[in-house]
Design a protein around this motif. Structure first.
Motif, PDB file in Angstrom:
ATOM      1  N   UNK A  94       0.818  -1.205   0.000  1.00  0.00           N
ATOM      2  CA  UNK A  94       0.000   0.000   0.000  1.00  0.00           C
ATOM      3  C   UNK A  94       0.854   1.258   0.000  1.00  0.00           C
ATOM      4  N   UNK A  95       2.106   1.138   0.475  1.00  0.00           N
ATOM      5  CA  UNK A  95       2.999   2.302   0.432  1.00  0.00           C
ATOM      6  C   UNK A  95       3.345   2.651  -1.013  1.00  0.00           C
TER       7      UNK A  95
ATOM      8  N   UNK B 119       0.206   4.588  -4.045  1.00  0.00           N
ATOM      9  CA  UNK B 119       0.026   5.936  -4.582  1.00  0.00           C
ATOM     10  C   UNK B 119       0.772   6.123  -5.879  1.00  0.00           C
TER      11      UNK B 119
ATOM     12  N   UNK C  20      -3.838  -1.223   6.176  1.00  0.00           N
ATOM     13  CA  UNK C  20      -4.049  -1.112   4.733  1.00  0.00           C
ATOM     14  C   UNK C  20      -4.045   0.341   4.272  1.00  0.00           C
TER      15      UNK C  20
ATOM     16  N   UNK D  17      -0.414   3.513   5.098  1.00  0.00           N
ATOM     17  CA  UNK D  17       0.713   3.755   4.189  1.00  0.00           C
ATOM     18  C   UNK D  17       0.348   4.681   3.038  1.00  0.00           C
ATOM     19  N   UNK D  18      -0.902   4.597   2.576  1.00  0.00           N
ATOM     20  CA  UNK D  18      -1.322   5.450   1.461  1.00  0.00           C
ATOM     21  C   UNK D  18      -1.275   6.911   1.883  1.00  0.00           C
ATOM     22  N   UNK D  19      -1.769   7.197   3.086  1.00  0.00           N
ATOM     23  CA  UNK D  19      -1.717   8.565   3.577  1.00  0.00           C
ATOM     24  C   UNK D  19      -0.267   9.004   3.738  1.00  0.00           C
TER      25      UNK D  19
ATOM     26  N   UNK E 140       2.374   8.077   2.261  1.00  0.00           N
ATOM     27  CA  UNK E 140       3.032   8.335   0.984  1.00  0.00           C
ATOM     28  C   UNK E 140       2.518   9.622   0.358  1.00  0.00           C
ATOM     29  N   UNK E 141       1.215   9.882   0.434  1.00  0.00           N
ATOM     30  CA  UNK E 141       0.706  11.075  -0.244  1.00  0.00           C
ATOM     31  C   UNK E 141       1.203  12.327   0.478  1.00  0.00           C
TER      32      UNK E 141
ATOM     33  N   UNK F 188      -6.310  14.295  -7.937  1.00  0.00           N
ATOM     34  CA  UNK F 188      -5.686  13.007  -7.618  1.00  0.00           C
ATOM     35  C   UNK F 188      -5.176  13.001  -6.179  1.00  0.00           C
TER      36      UNK F 188
ATOM     37  N   UNK G 288      -8.043  12.176  -4.024  1.00  0.00           N
ATOM     38  CA  UNK G 288      -8.339  10.740  -4.035  1.00  0.00           C
ATOM     39  C   UNK G 288      -7.440  10.009  -3.042  1.00  0.00           C
ATOM     40  N   UNK G 289      -6.145  10.273  -3.150  1.00  0.00           N
ATOM     41  CA  UNK G 289      -5.195   9.545  -2.299  1.00  0.00           C
ATOM     42  C   UNK G 289      -5.366   9.935  -0.847  1.00  0.00           C
TER      43      UNK G 289
ATOM     44  N   UNK H  17      -8.619   8.367   0.474  1.00  0.00           N
ATOM     45  CA  UNK H  17      -8.577   6.906   0.536  1.00  0.00           C
ATOM     46  C   UNK H  17      -8.165   6.464   1.931  1.00  0.00           C
TER      47      UNK H  17
ATOM     48  N   UNK I  26     -14.262   1.830   2.804  1.00  0.00           N
ATOM     49  CA  UNK I  26     -13.202   2.003   1.822  1.00  0.00           C
ATOM     50  C   UNK I  26     -13.729   2.414   0.451  1.00  0.00           C
ATOM     51  N   UNK I  27     -15.043   2.298   0.248  1.00  0.00           N
ATOM     52  CA  UNK I  27     -15.598   2.575  -1.080  1.00  0.00           C
ATOM     53  C   UNK I  27     -16.252   3.948  -1.154  1.00  0.00           C
TER      54      UNK I  27
ATOM     55  N   UNK J 126     -14.813   7.143  -0.269  1.00  0.00           N
ATOM     56  CA  UNK J 126     -14.018   8.345  -0.021  1.00  0.00           C
ATOM     57  C   UNK J 126     -14.394   9.510  -0.934  1.00  0.00           C
TER      58      UNK J 126
ATOM     59  N   UNK K 243      -8.412  -1.348  -5.630  1.00  0.00           N
ATOM     60  CA  UNK K 243      -9.552  -0.494  -5.317  1.00  0.00           C
ATOM     61  C   UNK K 243      -9.236   0.973  -5.573  1.00  0.00           C
ATOM     62  N   UNK K 244      -8.113   1.445  -5.021  1.00  0.00           N
ATOM     63  CA  UNK K 244      -7.755   2.850  -5.217  1.00  0.00           C
ATOM     64  C   UNK K 244      -7.475   3.117  -6.690  1.00  0.00           C
TER      65      UNK K 244
ATOM     66  N   UNK L   8     -10.998   2.839  -8.801  1.00  0.00           N
ATOM     67  CA  UNK L   8     -11.974   3.918  -8.648  1.00  0.00           C
ATOM     68  C   UNK L   8     -11.394   5.260  -9.093  1.00  0.00           C
TER      69      UNK L   8
END
Lengths: 212, 540, 117
Positions: free
Chosen positions: A35-36, A39, B211, B214-216, B218-219, B244, B247-248, B251, B298-299, B301, C79-80, C83
């Motif tokens: 997940x890292x 993005x 889950x 890590x996305x946060x 990284x953004x 974009x 979105x991130x 998420x 999760x669906x 955001x 998913x990310x 969408x």
């Protein structure tokens, strides 16, 4: 803090359980690593959708041949790391250290090629964001491709460095006799990390170098 | 109540077996780590609360009151950053989860105690960096760090971004530890169908944490790079897409609401059972709805981006999916009410907070369905209606559950009972104060007052004054709680092992528990919260 | 350890991986697949990943949760990605970063050029 001579921790109840917990913990960590990178893959997907032609052109500025060599190096290093786990399960400490060192050597070779590529981009001006000086491609889209290129390969290279450090620590442990046929959780779990870094490259390679 | 329980209290507890400062700072005991987190998040709550009071005082008059417009922008950013990332996300999982989860499972500790200790220091490092950024020059982007403003703002956004990025790892470690603990360290007799619902809630939360965080991270790192190195990935001038970023960001940050609310719901489930003297109504449905919320969350955001240039098709999809969350939440609310129905209610302070929680959740949830409707949200977007909505559902719910947990587990953690009357006064003040603070904000938003504005038309003043009055009540309530809890640490009545007569598994250990939680291996022969057996469970 | 497993299994997997890598390279640089190249190369990458995960990472030996963690995280990546892409593809032209073909500067008559020019 108790001084531990035994690597088996009492609160797990049994050795089998400690193995299970270590494996599960590492797999969860690997999941979060995926997940890292997410993005960057999503950014890649969206921008490639917006600028398909520029991505094809940008990809031609990269060394697809050398990237294939890099892929082969990583895949082969993965084989050696898998062999390390295989040998330590039989308690062969010296052989384990040896194959780990070979794997590390290939990882270093990979990073060497990467560094050379970066140097080439530097002279060419194919750099991310405000440093972008490449004239063949427009700034809109072109700089995004190279930003994504540097971010993806850069994040991957950072992971490689961490993984190399990890393998080095495992070599030290294997040589000093810490790991045996019974206790070798760090080798198993550390190997997993190396393989995952390899897997990221398996996707980065066609996405960046083989765009058409 | 069980009079004999007091006799089996362990003499050596986790609090008194070692007392040096080093034994706390280097501890690997999950209970001490939980207490350390509790202190840290309460400090964060205090800081965020001070920021909130400054904001409310500023908004007393339509024009400038006590601070300049720029300071106001910084204040609401710092209030959001502190409350979301330093308080609400770690509050219940890291503090109470760490303390209670292993005991509930009959384990001696979490799976990876050293990592657990590391999570404290990672939190401290991240929080320190964030504080440094606040003191340096603050940030005025709002807690959402939207590009392109966050990449060009002259304030110290970079250290705050990096601080939040670091705190994320503390959350990931906690989640990883909890999942592994639930899978590998359950005591004999602890089947999957016996796991307390608080643990299920933490499990669902942990999955989101692992889950999404890590996305946060990284953004935020990408924005950091964009600011510091000019690597514009979201820069429209280079063909980038600021949407974009949203979105991130969402998420993670939308499921983050469930990182905050799911553990809160877990606490509520425990407290409802204990004070209704009844087994939970619909154990499986509550556990399943936890995962339903975690999954559907999760669906959805994109409902933050209805007016951001998102496609209408995307908005429609996200709007419909967002409404599904209400179904799973409603399942839980029905089950709590059904649990209380016909129970032998013992209205103590934790249960009072539960009632406040249910009220706020229903109100916040219903307005949530309303703002998930695309056409309505275009009108309400970025007004005080949204502010009121998310304060009801997220802040209200988390605060109520946090305070319920604090009171319910206070004897468990410190072996002392808080003063009953004072706590009743504080609880009523806080619940009333919360409603008075945020109900006017729904009206303000509906009248069109935008959020994050420094000034407003004079006609809206009476509602703002009302809201500030409510905030003062909240401040009074929290001060009162702080005073009597600190007082009770020293002078409070010494607790018995199980002061509530609860059948929750965490009460199988002493209050406070022994250093390794139990003095002998506990046997989980009864279902959790089984009140058909009259006497309270044995203390191991 | 009672029975000593042979190393040839690992070598076999490695040979397959090398062959697949070369195939990816040939597909990407020699044979021009056009629109099919992305799905083809991604498909091969997925196959390689499965091989590495199953045999080098010994996922075949693991049971239950340990097995599903990686697929689940890949699901959330999808998913990310899915969408966000869906939303990007359905956007109106003007909201796209590449959507504005003309300059956004208002077109003024020459007589009203802003001062300072």
């Amino acid at each position: 803090m108790s001084t531990e001579t035994s690597p088996w921790e009492e609160h797990f109840g049994s050795r089998e359980n400690q193995n299970k917990a270590a494996q599960l913990g590492m797999w969860i960590f690997l999941g979060s690593e995926v997940l890292l990178f997410t993005n960057l893959f999503v950014g890649y997907g969206v921008y490639r959708y917006y600028y398909p032609d520029i991505f094809v052109e940008g990809s031609k500025h990269l060394e697809a041949g050398w990237a294939t060599v890099q892929t082969l190096l990583l895949v082969t290093s993965s084989l050696f790391v898998a062999l390390a786990v295989h040998y330590i399960r039989q308690g062969r400490q010296f052989l384990t250290a040896l194959v780990l060192l070979v794997g590390m050597g290939m990882g270093l070779g990979f990073l060497g090629i990467k560094g050379w590529e970066y140097w080439k981009h530097w002279t060419e001006g194919a750099l991310p964001g405000e440093y972008y000086r490449l004239e063949e491609l427009p700034v809109r889209g072109g700089s995004l491709f190279f930003t994504l290129y540097f971010l993806l390969t850069g994040l991957h290279a950072v992971h490689m460095l961490v993984a190399l450090g990890l393998l080095g620590w495992l070599v030290w442990g294997a040589v000093s006799g810490k790991y045996t046929a019974e206790y070798h959780i760090p080798v198993e779990v550390g190997g997993l990390y190396w393989h995952l870094v390899d897997v990221f490259w398996l996707f980065i390679y066609p996405l960046l170098y083989l765009v058409e | 109540m069980n009079p004999s329980a007091g006799s089996s209290q362990p003499a050596i507890t986790y609090l008194n077996h070692e007392t040096t400062v080093g034994s706390w700072l280097l501890t690997r005991d999950h209970k001490r780590i939980g207490v350390m987190f509790l202190v840290l998040v309460i400090l964060a709550l205090l800081l965020g609360g001070v920021f909130a009071m400054v904001l409310r005082i500023e908004l007393l008059t339509p024009g400038p009151t006590i601070i300049s417009a720029m300071t106001y922008n910084r204040m609401f950013t710092l209030h959001g950053v502190t409350m979301v990332w330093l308080f609400m996300i770690p509050a219940i999982p890291s503090a109470f989860g760490n303390f209670v989860l292993p005991i509930m499972l009959g384990a001696k500790d979490v799976a990876f105690p050293r990592l657990n200790l590391a999570s404290v220091y990672i939190y401290v490092a991240g929080a320190g960096l964030t504080l440094f950024g606040m003191l340096w020059s603050g940030a005025d982007t709002g807690w959402t760090f939207y590009t392109p403003y966050s990449t060009t703002s002259p304030t110290a956004v970079a250290p705050i971004l990096l601080g939040v990025f670091i705190i994320g790892f503390s959350t990931i470690i906690t989640g990883l530890n909890f999942i592994t603990t639930v899978h590998t360290l359950r005591a004999p007799g602890m089947h999957w169908s016996r796991i307390p619902l608080f643990v299920w809630a933490l499990y669902g939360t942990s999955v989101i944490q692992v889950v999404a965080t890590p996305v946060l991270g990284m953004v935020l790192l990408l924005v950091f790079f964009e600011r510091v190195f000019g690597v514009g990935l979201f820069d429209p001038a280079r063909g980038g897409d600021p949407v974009l970023f949203q979105h991130m960001f969402w998420f993670y940050s939308h499921p983050a609401v469930y990182i905050m609310v799911l553990p809160a719901m877990g606490v509520i489930t425990e407290v409802v059972c204990a004070f209704s003297r009844k087994n939970i109504f619909g154990y499986k449905m509550i556990a399943a709805s936890t995962f339903g919320i975690a999954f559907v969350g999760f669906f959805s955001w994109g409902h933050h981006m209805f007016v951001s240039g998102q496609s209408t098709f995307g908005s429609g999809v996200f709007g419909v999916l967002s409404m599904l969350v209400a179904i799973f939440t409603a399942i839980k609310i029905f089950n709590w009410v059904a649990t209380m129905y016909g129970g032998s209610i013992d209205l103590r302070v934790p249960l009072l907070y539960v009632l406040g929680f249910i009220f706020l959740l229903v109100f916040g949830g219903m307005t949530g369905v309303a703002v998930a409707t695309t056409s309505l949200d275009v009108h309400w977007h970025d007004t005080y209606f949204i502010v009121a909505h998310f304060h009801y559902i997220m802040v209200g719910a988390v605060l109520m559950a946090f305070l319920a947990a604090l009171h319910y587990w206070w004897p468990k953690m410190f072996g002392r009972v808080y003063p009953e009357r004072w706590s009743f006064l504080a609880a009523s003040t806080i619940i009333f104060g919360f409603i008075v603070t945020f109900l006017p904000q729904f009206l303000l938003g509906n009248l069109g007052m935008p959020r994050r504005y420094y000034q407003y038309p004079a006609e809206l003043q009476w509602l703002n004054v009302l809201s500030t009055a409510g905030a003062s009540l909240l401040a009074f309530g929290f001060t009162l709680i702080g005073v009597y809890l600190l007082w009770s640490l020293r002078y409070g009545r010494v607790s018995t092992a199980n002061p509530w007569g609860s059948s929750g598994y965490e009460w199988y250990s002493g209050s406070p528990p022994a250093p390794h939680n139990f003095t002998e291996a506990p046997r989980f022969e009864r279902e959790v919260h089984d009140y058909t057996v009259p006497e309270a469970p044995r203390v191991y | 350890m009672a029975k000593k497993k042979s190393t040839w299994g690992y070598v076999g997997v490695w040979v397959v991986l090398v062959v697949l890598t070369v195939v990816t390279w040939v597909l990407g640089t020699k044979l021009k697949l056009g629109p099919y190249s992305l799905p083809a190369s991604m498909g091969i990458a997925v196959v390689k990943t499965v091989l590495v995960a199953m045999f080098f990472m010994h996922l075949v030996e693991q049971r239950g949760t340990r097995r599903v963690v990686l697929p689940v995280s890949a699901l959330f990546l999808g998913l990310l990605l899915g969408l966000s892409l869906l939303e990007a593809m359905t956007r109106i032209q003007m909201a796209r970063p590449n959507g504005i073909n003309e300059e956004l500067e208002p077109k003024r008559p020459a007589t009203t050029r802003p001062v300072g020019h």
